[in-house]
Design a protein around this motif. Structure first.
Motif, PDB file in Angstrom:
ATOM      1  N   MET A  76       0.627 -17.569 -15.796  1.00 41.29           N
ATOM      2  CA  MET A  76       0.315 -17.211 -14.430  1.00 41.29           C
ATOM      3  C   MET A  76      -0.542 -15.949 -14.463  1.00 41.29           C
ATOM      4  SD  MET A  76       2.836 -16.311 -11.231  1.00 41.29           S
ATOM      5  CE  MET A  76       4.050 -15.514 -12.191  1.00 41.29           C
ATOM      6  N   ASN A  77      -1.648 -15.990 -13.797  1.00 38.28           N
ATOM      7  CA  ASN A  77      -2.553 -14.844 -13.721  1.00 38.28           C
ATOM      8  C   ASN A  77      -2.420 -14.188 -12.354  1.00 38.28           C
ATOM      9  OD1 ASN A  77      -3.546 -15.368 -16.264  1.00 38.28           O
ATOM     10  ND2 ASN A  77      -5.188 -16.659 -15.497  1.00 38.28           N
ATOM     11  N   LEU A  78      -2.068 -12.916 -12.364  1.00 41.59           N
ATOM     12  CA  LEU A  78      -1.969 -12.144 -11.133  1.00 41.59           C
ATOM     13  C   LEU A  78      -3.000 -11.042 -11.175  1.00 41.59           C
ATOM     14  CD1 LEU A  78       1.909 -11.707 -10.947  1.00 41.59           C
ATOM     15  CD2 LEU A  78       0.519 -13.316  -9.655  1.00 41.59           C
ATOM     16  N   ASN A  79      -3.727 -10.894 -10.079  1.00 45.19           N
ATOM     17  CA  ASN A  79      -4.686  -9.797 -10.024  1.00 45.19           C
ATOM     18  C   ASN A  79      -4.011  -8.567  -9.420  1.00 45.19           C
ATOM     19  OD1 ASN A  79      -4.731 -10.089  -7.196  1.00 45.19           O
ATOM     20  ND2 ASN A  79      -6.450 -11.499  -7.276  1.00 45.19           N
ATOM     21  N   SER A  80      -4.734  -7.476  -9.340  1.00 50.19           N
ATOM     22  CA  SER A  80      -4.151  -6.221  -8.861  1.00 50.19           C
ATOM     23  C   SER A  80      -3.696  -6.322  -7.406  1.00 50.19           C
ATOM     24  CB  SER A  80      -5.134  -5.072  -9.031  1.00 50.19           C
ATOM     25  OG  SER A  80      -6.290  -5.299  -8.279  1.00 50.19           O
ATOM     26  N   LYS A  81      -4.394  -7.115  -6.599  1.00 51.69           N
ATOM     27  CA  LYS A  81      -3.984  -7.298  -5.197  1.00 51.69           C
ATOM     28  C   LYS A  81      -2.640  -8.013  -5.132  1.00 51.69           C
ATOM     29  CE  LYS A  81      -5.480  -9.221  -0.802  1.00 51.69           C
ATOM     30  NZ  LYS A  81      -6.501  -9.997  -0.096  1.00 51.69           N
ATOM     31  N   ASP A  82      -2.462  -9.042  -5.967  1.00 52.85           N
ATOM     32  CA  ASP A  82      -1.192  -9.768  -6.014  1.00 52.85           C
ATOM     33  C   ASP A  82      -0.049  -8.837  -6.412  1.00 52.85           C
ATOM     34  OD1 ASP A  82      -2.569 -12.143  -5.437  1.00 52.85           O
ATOM     35  OD2 ASP A  82      -2.795 -12.644  -7.565  1.00 52.85           O
ATOM     36  N   LEU A  83      -0.286  -8.020  -7.439  1.00 58.04           N
ATOM     37  CA  LEU A  83       0.749  -7.097  -7.898  1.00 58.04           C
ATOM     38  C   LEU A  83       1.111  -6.083  -6.825  1.00 58.04           C
ATOM     39  CD1 LEU A  83      -0.445  -6.480 -11.564  1.00 58.04           C
ATOM     40  CD2 LEU A  83       1.474  -7.874 -10.803  1.00 58.04           C
ATOM     41  N   THR A  84       0.124  -5.611  -6.097  1.00 55.49           N
ATOM     42  CA  THR A  84       0.371  -4.658  -5.021  1.00 55.49           C
ATOM     43  C   THR A  84       1.239  -5.279  -3.935  1.00 55.49           C
ATOM     44  OG1 THR A  84      -1.727  -3.549  -5.445  1.00 55.49           O
ATOM     45  CG2 THR A  84      -0.729  -3.183  -3.279  1.00 55.49           C
ATOM     46  N   ILE A  85       0.944  -6.512  -3.573  1.00 59.45           N
ATOM     47  CA  ILE A  85       1.720  -7.209  -2.543  1.00 59.45           C
ATOM     48  C   ILE A  85       3.157  -7.426  -3.007  1.00 59.45           C
ATOM     49  CG2 ILE A  85       1.959  -9.401  -1.311  1.00 59.45           C
ATOM     50  CD1 ILE A  85      -1.142  -9.457  -1.225  1.00 59.45           C
ATOM     51  N   ILE A  86       3.329  -7.805  -4.251  1.00 55.48           N
ATOM     52  CA  ILE A  86       4.675  -8.016  -4.790  1.00 55.48           C
ATOM     53  C   ILE A  86       5.452  -6.702  -4.812  1.00 55.48           C
ATOM     54  CG2 ILE A  86       5.980  -8.660  -6.846  1.00 55.48           C
ATOM     55  CD1 ILE A  86       3.689 -10.684  -7.432  1.00 55.48           C
ATOM     56  N   GLU A  87       4.792  -5.620  -5.204  1.00 55.15           N
ATOM     57  CA  GLU A  87       5.445  -4.308  -5.206  1.00 55.15           C
ATOM     58  C   GLU A  87       5.877  -3.910  -3.798  1.00 55.15           C
ATOM     59  OE1 GLU A  87       3.042  -1.360  -7.139  1.00 55.15           O
ATOM     60  OE2 GLU A  87       3.131  -2.397  -9.062  1.00 55.15           O
ATOM     61  N   GLN A  88       5.014  -4.150  -2.816  1.00 54.16           N
ATOM     62  CA  GLN A  88       5.358  -3.821  -1.433  1.00 54.16           C
ATOM     63  C   GLN A  88       6.549  -4.650  -0.959  1.00 54.16           C
ATOM     64  OE1 GLN A  88       1.695  -4.503   0.662  1.00 54.16           O
ATOM     65  NE2 GLN A  88       0.872  -2.482   0.177  1.00 54.16           N
ATOM     66  N   ALA A  89       6.559  -5.930  -1.312  1.00 55.10           N
ATOM     67  CA  ALA A  89       7.663  -6.794  -0.913  1.00 55.10           C
ATOM     68  C   ALA A  89       8.980  -6.343  -1.550  1.00 55.10           C
ATOM     69  CB  ALA A  89       7.361  -8.247  -1.301  1.00 55.10           C
ATOM     70  N   LEU A  90       8.927  -5.962  -2.811  1.00 51.74           N
ATOM     71  CA  LEU A  90      10.136  -5.475  -3.476  1.00 51.74           C
ATOM     72  C   LEU A  90      10.627  -4.168  -2.853  1.00 51.74           C
ATOM     73  CD1 LEU A  90       9.298  -6.315  -7.190  1.00 51.74           C
ATOM     74  CD2 LEU A  90      11.149  -7.288  -5.818  1.00 51.74           C
ATOM     75  N   ASN A  91       9.707  -3.269  -2.522  1.00 53.77           N
ATOM     76  CA  ASN A  91      10.103  -2.027  -1.860  1.00 53.77           C
ATOM     77  C   ASN A  91      10.760  -2.302  -0.508  1.00 53.77           C
ATOM     78  OD1 ASN A  91       9.496   0.161  -3.624  1.00 53.77           O
ATOM     79  ND2 ASN A  91       7.322  -0.219  -3.293  1.00 53.77           N
ATOM     80  N   GLU A  92      10.204  -3.237   0.242  1.00 49.50           N
ATOM     81  CA  GLU A  92      10.808  -3.617   1.529  1.00 49.50           C
ATOM     82  C   GLU A  92      12.196  -4.203   1.313  1.00 49.50           C
ATOM     83  OE1 GLU A  92       9.846  -3.443   4.859  1.00 49.50           O
ATOM     84  OE2 GLU A  92       8.333  -2.049   4.084  1.00 49.50           O
ATOM     85  N   ALA A  93      12.326  -5.054   0.311  1.00 54.60           N
ATOM     86  CA  ALA A  93      13.617  -5.666   0.024  1.00 54.60           C
ATOM     87  C   ALA A  93      14.646  -4.615  -0.385  1.00 54.60           C
ATOM     88  CB  ALA A  93      13.464  -6.720  -1.071  1.00 54.60           C
ATOM     89  N   ILE A  94      14.224  -3.619  -1.162  1.00 55.51           N
ATOM     90  CA  ILE A  94      15.140  -2.555  -1.591  1.00 55.51           C
ATOM     91  C   ILE A  94      15.682  -1.803  -0.377  1.00 55.51           C
ATOM     92  CG2 ILE A  94      15.211  -0.291  -2.727  1.00 55.51           C
ATOM     93  CD1 ILE A  94      13.240  -1.530  -4.826  1.00 55.51           C
ATOM     94  N   HIS A  95      14.806  -1.517   0.572  1.00 55.16           N
ATOM     95  CA  HIS A  95      15.212  -0.716   1.731  1.00 55.16           C
ATOM     96  C   HIS A  95      15.964  -1.519   2.788  1.00 55.16           C
ATOM     97  CE1 HIS A  95      13.192   2.764   0.200  1.00 55.16           C
ATOM     98  NE2 HIS A  95      12.034   2.130   0.132  1.00 55.16           N
ATOM     99  N   HIS A  96      15.794  -2.833   2.810  1.00 53.20           N
ATOM    100  CA  HIS A  96      16.389  -3.624   3.884  1.00 53.20           C
ATOM    101  C   HIS A  96      17.340  -4.705   3.390  1.00 53.20           C
ATOM    102  CE1 HIS A  96      13.740  -1.547   6.574  1.00 53.20           C
ATOM    103  NE2 HIS A  96      12.662  -2.011   5.988  1.00 53.20           N
ATOM    104  N   CYS A  97      17.716  -4.654   2.127  1.00 51.19           N
ATOM    105  CA  CYS A  97      18.603  -5.699   1.616  1.00 51.19           C
ATOM    106  C   CYS A  97      20.030  -5.431   2.062  1.00 51.19           C
ATOM    107  CB  CYS A  97      18.510  -5.799   0.105  1.00 51.19           C
ATOM    108  SG  CYS A  97      19.239  -4.409  -0.758  1.00 51.19           S
ATOM    109  N   GLY A  98      20.845  -6.447   1.913  1.00 53.27           N
ATOM    110  CA  GLY A  98      22.203  -6.359   2.416  1.00 53.27           C
ATOM    111  C   GLY A  98      23.213  -5.732   1.481  1.00 53.27           C
ATOM    112  N   GLY A  99      22.883  -5.562   0.217  1.00 47.38           N
ATOM    113  CA  GLY A  99      23.923  -5.075  -0.668  1.00 47.38           C
ATOM    114  C   GLY A  99      23.397  -4.223  -1.807  1.00 47.38           C
ATOM    115  N   TYR A 100      24.321  -3.506  -2.407  1.00 49.56           N
ATOM    116  CA  TYR A 100      23.988  -2.597  -3.490  1.00 49.56           C
ATOM    117  C   TYR A 100      23.474  -3.357  -4.707  1.00 49.56           C
ATOM    118  CZ  TYR A 100      24.577   0.974  -7.067  1.00 49.56           C
ATOM    119  OH  TYR A 100      24.358   1.850  -8.084  1.00 49.56           O
ATOM    120  N   GLN A 101      24.129  -4.458  -5.068  1.00 49.59           N
ATOM    121  CA  GLN A 101      23.729  -5.225  -6.243  1.00 49.59           C
ATOM    122  C   GLN A 101      22.322  -5.806  -6.064  1.00 49.59           C
ATOM    123  OE1 GLN A 101      25.470  -5.263  -9.119  1.00 49.59           O
ATOM    124  NE2 GLN A 101      23.668  -6.236  -9.974  1.00 49.59           N
TER     125      GLN A 101
END
Length: 66
Positions: A1-26
């Protein structure tokens, strides 16, 4: 799978959002672990790209076909 820098940026943003708004510590820990791996991967790719482009001192980009 080839990801460009834009793809990586979007994935990083999504993970940051998930970290701040997820339901649990784990879940938060899991997202942080993946984000950390992704960021180290993107840094190593950046370093590799810099090494490849800096082997010689000069690069010329011109078209001499006429």
């Amino acid at each position: 799978m080839n990801l460009n820098s834009k793809d990586l940026t979007i994935i990083e943003q999504a993970l940051n959002e998930a970290i701040h708004h997820c339901g649990g510590y784990q879940n938060s820990l899991n997202y942080r672990e993946v984000l950390s791996k992704l960021q180290s991967l993107s840094k190593s790719n950046d370093q590799l790209n810099q090494e490849v482009t800096s082997h010689d001192g000069f690069r010329y980009d011109y078209d001499d076909s006429k």
